[in-house]
Design a protein around this motif. Structure first.
Motif, PDB file in Angstrom:
ATOM      1  N   THR A 237       0.818  -1.216   0.000  1.00  0.00           N
ATOM      2  CA  THR A 237       0.000   0.000   0.000  1.00  0.00           C
ATOM      3  C   THR A 237       0.850   1.265   0.000  1.00  0.00           C
ATOM      4  N   GLN A 238       2.145   1.151   0.181  1.00  0.00           N
ATOM      5  CA  GLN A 238       3.013   2.316   0.094  1.00  0.00           C
ATOM      6  C   GLN A 238       4.431   1.875  -0.227  1.00  0.00           C
ATOM      7  N   GLY A 239       5.192   2.803  -0.815  1.00  0.00           N
ATOM      8  CA  GLY A 239       6.580   2.528  -1.122  1.00  0.00           C
ATOM      9  C   GLY A 239       6.849   2.439  -2.614  1.00  0.00           C
ATOM     10  N   ILE A 240       8.116   2.165  -2.944  1.00  0.00           N
ATOM     11  CA  ILE A 240       8.601   2.044  -4.312  1.00  0.00           C
ATOM     12  C   ILE A 240       9.214   0.661  -4.495  1.00  0.00           C
ATOM     13  N   TRP A 241       8.984   0.073  -5.662  1.00  0.00           N
ATOM     14  CA  TRP A 241       9.607  -1.195  -6.027  1.00  0.00           C
ATOM     15  C   TRP A 241      10.108  -1.039  -7.464  1.00  0.00           C
ATOM     16  N   ALA A 242      11.416  -0.844  -7.596  1.00  0.00           N
ATOM     17  CA  ALA A 242      12.014  -0.607  -8.912  1.00  0.00           C
ATOM     18  C   ALA A 242      13.070  -1.673  -9.186  1.00  0.00           C
ATOM     19  N   GLU A 243      13.136  -2.123 -10.442  1.00  0.00           N
ATOM     20  CA  GLU A 243      14.091  -3.160 -10.841  1.00  0.00           C
ATOM     21  C   GLU A 243      14.692  -2.829 -12.203  1.00  0.00           C
ATOM     22  N   GLY A 244      15.960  -3.171 -12.363  1.00  0.00           N
ATOM     23  CA  GLY A 244      16.614  -3.107 -13.655  1.00  0.00           C
ATOM     24  C   GLY A 244      17.378  -4.396 -13.893  1.00  0.00           C
ATOM     25  N   HIS A 245      17.242  -4.980 -15.090  1.00  0.00           N
ATOM     26  CA  HIS A 245      17.853  -6.282 -15.372  1.00  0.00           C
ATOM     27  C   HIS A 245      18.545  -6.289 -16.720  1.00  0.00           C
ATOM     28  N   ILE A 246      19.564  -7.116 -16.815  1.00  0.00           N
ATOM     29  CA  ILE A 246      20.182  -7.462 -18.089  1.00  0.00           C
ATOM     30  C   ILE A 246      20.166  -8.973 -18.207  1.00  0.00           C
ATOM     31  N   SER A 247      19.650  -9.478 -19.331  1.00  0.00           N
ATOM     32  CA  SER A 247      19.587 -10.917 -19.582  1.00  0.00           C
ATOM     33  C   SER A 247      20.485 -11.249 -20.767  1.00  0.00           C
ATOM     34  N   ALA A 248      21.273 -12.311 -20.631  1.00  0.00           N
ATOM     35  CA  ALA A 248      22.169 -12.735 -21.705  1.00  0.00           C
ATOM     36  C   ALA A 248      21.946 -14.207 -22.007  1.00  0.00           C
ATOM     37  N   ALA A 249      21.381 -14.488 -23.191  1.00  0.00           N
ATOM     38  CA  ALA A 249      21.299 -15.860 -23.681  1.00  0.00           C
ATOM     39  C   ALA A 249      22.623 -16.151 -24.375  1.00  0.00           C
ATOM     40  N   LEU A 250      23.430 -16.966 -23.744  1.00  0.00           N
ATOM     41  CA  LEU A 250      24.842 -17.062 -24.101  1.00  0.00           C
ATOM     42  C   LEU A 250      25.103 -17.920 -25.332  1.00  0.00           C
ATOM     43  N   PRO A 251      26.166 -17.582 -26.086  1.00  0.00           N
ATOM     44  CA  PRO A 251      26.568 -18.413 -27.232  1.00  0.00           C
ATOM     45  C   PRO A 251      26.931 -19.826 -26.773  1.00  0.00           C
ATOM     46  N   TYR A 252      26.900 -20.746 -27.708  1.00  0.00           N
ATOM     47  CA  TYR A 252      27.232 -22.149 -27.518  1.00  0.00           C
ATOM     48  C   TYR A 252      26.138 -22.938 -26.794  1.00  0.00           C
ATOM     49  N   ILE A 253      25.465 -22.323 -25.797  1.00  0.00           N
ATOM     50  CA  ILE A 253      24.388 -23.047 -25.130  1.00  0.00           C
ATOM     51  C   ILE A 253      23.012 -22.567 -25.598  1.00  0.00           C
ATOM     52  N   SER A 254      22.946 -21.465 -26.321  1.00  0.00           N
ATOM     53  CA  SER A 254      21.686 -20.961 -26.866  1.00  0.00           C
ATOM     54  C   SER A 254      21.701 -21.084 -28.386  1.00  0.00           C
ATOM     55  N   LYS A 255      20.588 -21.495 -28.960  1.00  0.00           N
ATOM     56  CA  LYS A 255      20.512 -21.630 -30.411  1.00  0.00           C
ATOM     57  C   LYS A 255      20.759 -20.293 -31.096  1.00  0.00           C
ATOM     58  N   ILE A 256      20.107 -19.241 -30.580  1.00  0.00           N
ATOM     59  CA  ILE A 256      20.316 -17.884 -31.085  1.00  0.00           C
ATOM     60  C   ILE A 256      20.656 -16.999 -29.891  1.00  0.00           C
ATOM     61  N   PRO A 257      21.919 -16.635 -29.714  1.00  0.00           N
ATOM     62  CA  PRO A 257      22.281 -15.763 -28.587  1.00  0.00           C
ATOM     63  C   PRO A 257      21.604 -14.395 -28.708  1.00  0.00           C
ATOM     64  N   PHE A 258      21.259 -13.816 -27.582  1.00  0.00           N
ATOM     65  CA  PHE A 258      20.693 -12.471 -27.582  1.00  0.00           C
ATOM     66  C   PHE A 258      20.963 -11.827 -26.239  1.00  0.00           C
ATOM     67  N   TYR A 259      20.804 -10.497 -26.205  1.00  0.00           N
ATOM     68  CA  TYR A 259      21.064  -9.733 -24.994  1.00  0.00           C
ATOM     69  C   TYR A 259      19.942  -8.702 -24.855  1.00  0.00           C
ATOM     70  N   ARG A 260      19.262  -8.759 -23.705  1.00  0.00           N
ATOM     71  CA  ARG A 260      18.118  -7.886 -23.491  1.00  0.00           C
ATOM     72  C   ARG A 260      18.248  -7.147 -22.157  1.00  0.00           C
ATOM     73  N   TYR A 261      17.492  -6.051 -22.052  1.00  0.00           N
ATOM     74  CA  TYR A 261      17.469  -5.293 -20.810  1.00  0.00           C
ATOM     75  C   TYR A 261      16.026  -4.938 -20.479  1.00  0.00           C
ATOM     76  N   SER A 262      15.789  -4.688 -19.215  1.00  0.00           N
ATOM     77  CA  SER A 262      14.435  -4.299 -18.798  1.00  0.00           C
ATOM     78  C   SER A 262      14.527  -3.371 -17.595  1.00  0.00           C
ATOM     79  N   PHE A 263      13.515  -2.521 -17.478  1.00  0.00           N
ATOM     80  CA  PHE A 263      13.420  -1.623 -16.328  1.00  0.00           C
ATOM     81  C   PHE A 263      11.950  -1.518 -15.945  1.00  0.00           C
ATOM     82  N   THR A 264      11.677  -1.682 -14.659  1.00  0.00           N
ATOM     83  CA  THR A 264      10.306  -1.592 -14.155  1.00  0.00           C
ATOM     84  C   THR A 264      10.276  -0.727 -12.905  1.00  0.00           C
ATOM     85  N   TRP A 265       9.387   0.256 -12.916  1.00  0.00           N
ATOM     86  CA  TRP A 265       9.192   1.157 -11.767  1.00  0.00           C
ATOM     87  C   TRP A 265       7.749   0.998 -11.290  1.00  0.00           C
TER      88      TRP A 265
END
Length: 445
Positions: A237-265
């Motif tokens: 009912t009160q306060g702030i919950w903020a997150e920032g992330h970086i996700s890395a689907a790594l080469p060799y173990i991922s069919k198609i490597p990719f790198y993504r970011y997200s931010f949620t406030w």
């Protein structure tokens, strides 16, 4: 939808707000078994079983729990199955919160509305007409998803935390399997196999590449930071919950490597104290570094910790009222604004109980899309697939009812309607569908 809003508004006006009773401090185990009898407009009627086990220990974390186990097996009338096991623990590793989840989602007819939102046309009139029966699978594909994640949350100071985790998601994707969805049906009820699907058109035109067309494994690491001043987690009912992330689907173990970011406030304002009236909002941005990301990795709102990634954009966890995966692009933005009211709060049977009502508006849009210019080649085809020149905001409004036990076990009933449903003279009329009803668990954030 109008009747639902009127009824909810009447409840807001007619039900008096009960005074806050002194809450019980919960200790030990608390079980929340439920028959999984629910409805989601994207998946159909749900039947199965859910068990939530909350361990409050000696009560020193209440209204938060020491650890929680979530178990679910469900089937849906639109052809999908869901198996979930989730575990979240604050006490096992000193100073670290550990969360893990295993999820299996088998779907014979998963939603596929193309890329870039309104750039891909949605023929709502044809889908919903009686004559459009054979057209219904046009916006469907086969998708079986197997995912696992394990995340660790550590403390830098009381409000600032670090996150680190591993993830693996394996997708089996293909054109809709008519033989499977027609199995056991009378001839009159079988879907004709002569109508191509939007997925097959995308694949034929090369918009979906051969490399990504059948899915594959995406696995790697996630790193993030969290700022959290919420008063409690299940129903803040009160306060702030903020997150920032970086996700890395790594080469060799991922069919198609990719790198993504997200931010949620997310932020919560107590308009009337003692949990009676709260305004909450959420702002989210999901982006991709470069263009090298498979389409099946895009339609998610990233979550670490005890929450699973919310598949969308569209549906209960992201944009209530529009169709699941209606909005898919390399970069996407979303918002939610919600007014939460508790007219009734009381204790009974050694439980803290409440009834909650809400009014909300959700929205999302593609800010950077994938290249779908090849769809213009089909502009004169009987099936229109190319829509607007660019995407714009997909917004909805709605209201809901919640039954709340001990701030964590929450059963939700909600209905959302796209704004475009009211725009009869606009080319966007019903481009997001006509609305959706949900029975689910928890708050969206």
């Amino acid at each position: 939808m109008r009747k639902f809003i009127i009824i909810t508004a009447a409840l807001f006006a007619a039900i008096p707000s009960f005074a806050q009773k002194e809450q019980i401090t919960k200790t030990g185990l608390n079980f929340g078994p439920l028959p999984a009898i629910a409805y989601d407009a994207d998946k159909g009627f749900q039947y199965g079983a859910i068990l939530q086990i909350f361990n409050y220990g000696d009560g020193h974390n209440y209204p938060n729990y020491d650890n929680k186990t979530y178990l679910e097996y469900s089937r849906f009338t639109k052809g999908s199955q869901l198996i979930q096991i989730q575990y979240d623990d604050r006490e096992l590793i000193p100073g670290i919160r550990w969360s893990s989840a295993l999820r299996i989602n088998l779907d014979k007819a998963f939603d596929f509305y193309g890329f870039n939102g309104y750039q891909t046309n949605y023929d709502c009139a044809r889908v919903t007409s009686k004559e459009g029966f054979g057209f219904k699978p046009f916006y469907r594909m086969k998708k079986n998803e197997y995912s696992f994640k394990s995340d660790f949350l550590g403390t830098i100071n009381p409000n600032l935390k670090w996150e680190a985790g591993i993830f693996a998601r394996y997708n089996q994707i293909g054109d809709i399997d008519y033989e499977s969805i027609n199995k056991g049906k009378d001839e009159s009820a079988k879907f004709p196999t002569t109508v191509p699907t939007l997925y097959s058109i995308y694949e034929k035109l090369g918009i979906i590449s051969k490399e990504e067309a059948n899915g594959g494994l995406s696995s790697g690491i996630r790193l993030g930071m969290v700022y959290d001043t919420r008063d409690k987690e299940g129903a803040p009912t009160q306060g702030i919950w903020a997150e920032g992330h970086i996700s890395a689907a790594l080469p060799y173990i991922s069919k198609i490597p990719f790198y993504r970011y997200s931010f949620t406030w997310r932020q919560y304002f107590p308009i009337v104290s003692h949990d009676i009236l709260t305004f909450a909002y959420r702002l989210n941005y999901e982006g991709n570094f470069g263009k090298n990301a498979p389409f099946y990795a895009l339609p998610f709102m990233t979550a670490m910790g005890e929450k699973d990634d919310a598949d969308g954009m569209g549906g209960y966890r992201t944009t209530r009222g529009i169709m699941r995966t209606r909005v898919v692009g390399l970069d996407m933005a979303a918002y939610t604004a919600e007014l939460r009211w508790r007219p009734v709060q009381f204790t009974a049977f050694n439980q803290n109980l409440a009834i909650g009502l809400s009014a909300f508006s959700d929205g999302c849009m593609v800010t950077r899309g994938r290249d779908i210019k090849a769809l213009e080649l089909l502009a004169a085809a009987p099936v229109k697939v190319y829509g607007q020149e660019k995407d714009s905001l997909h917004a909805t409004v709605g209201s809901g009812l919640r039954l709340i036990m001990n701030e964590n076990f929450i059963v939700a009933f909600e209905y959302g309607t796209p704004i475009t449903h009211f725009m009869k003279n606009s080319p966007l009329y019903n481009q997001d569908g006509t609305g959706a009803f949900y029975i689910n668990l928890g708050y969206t954030f």
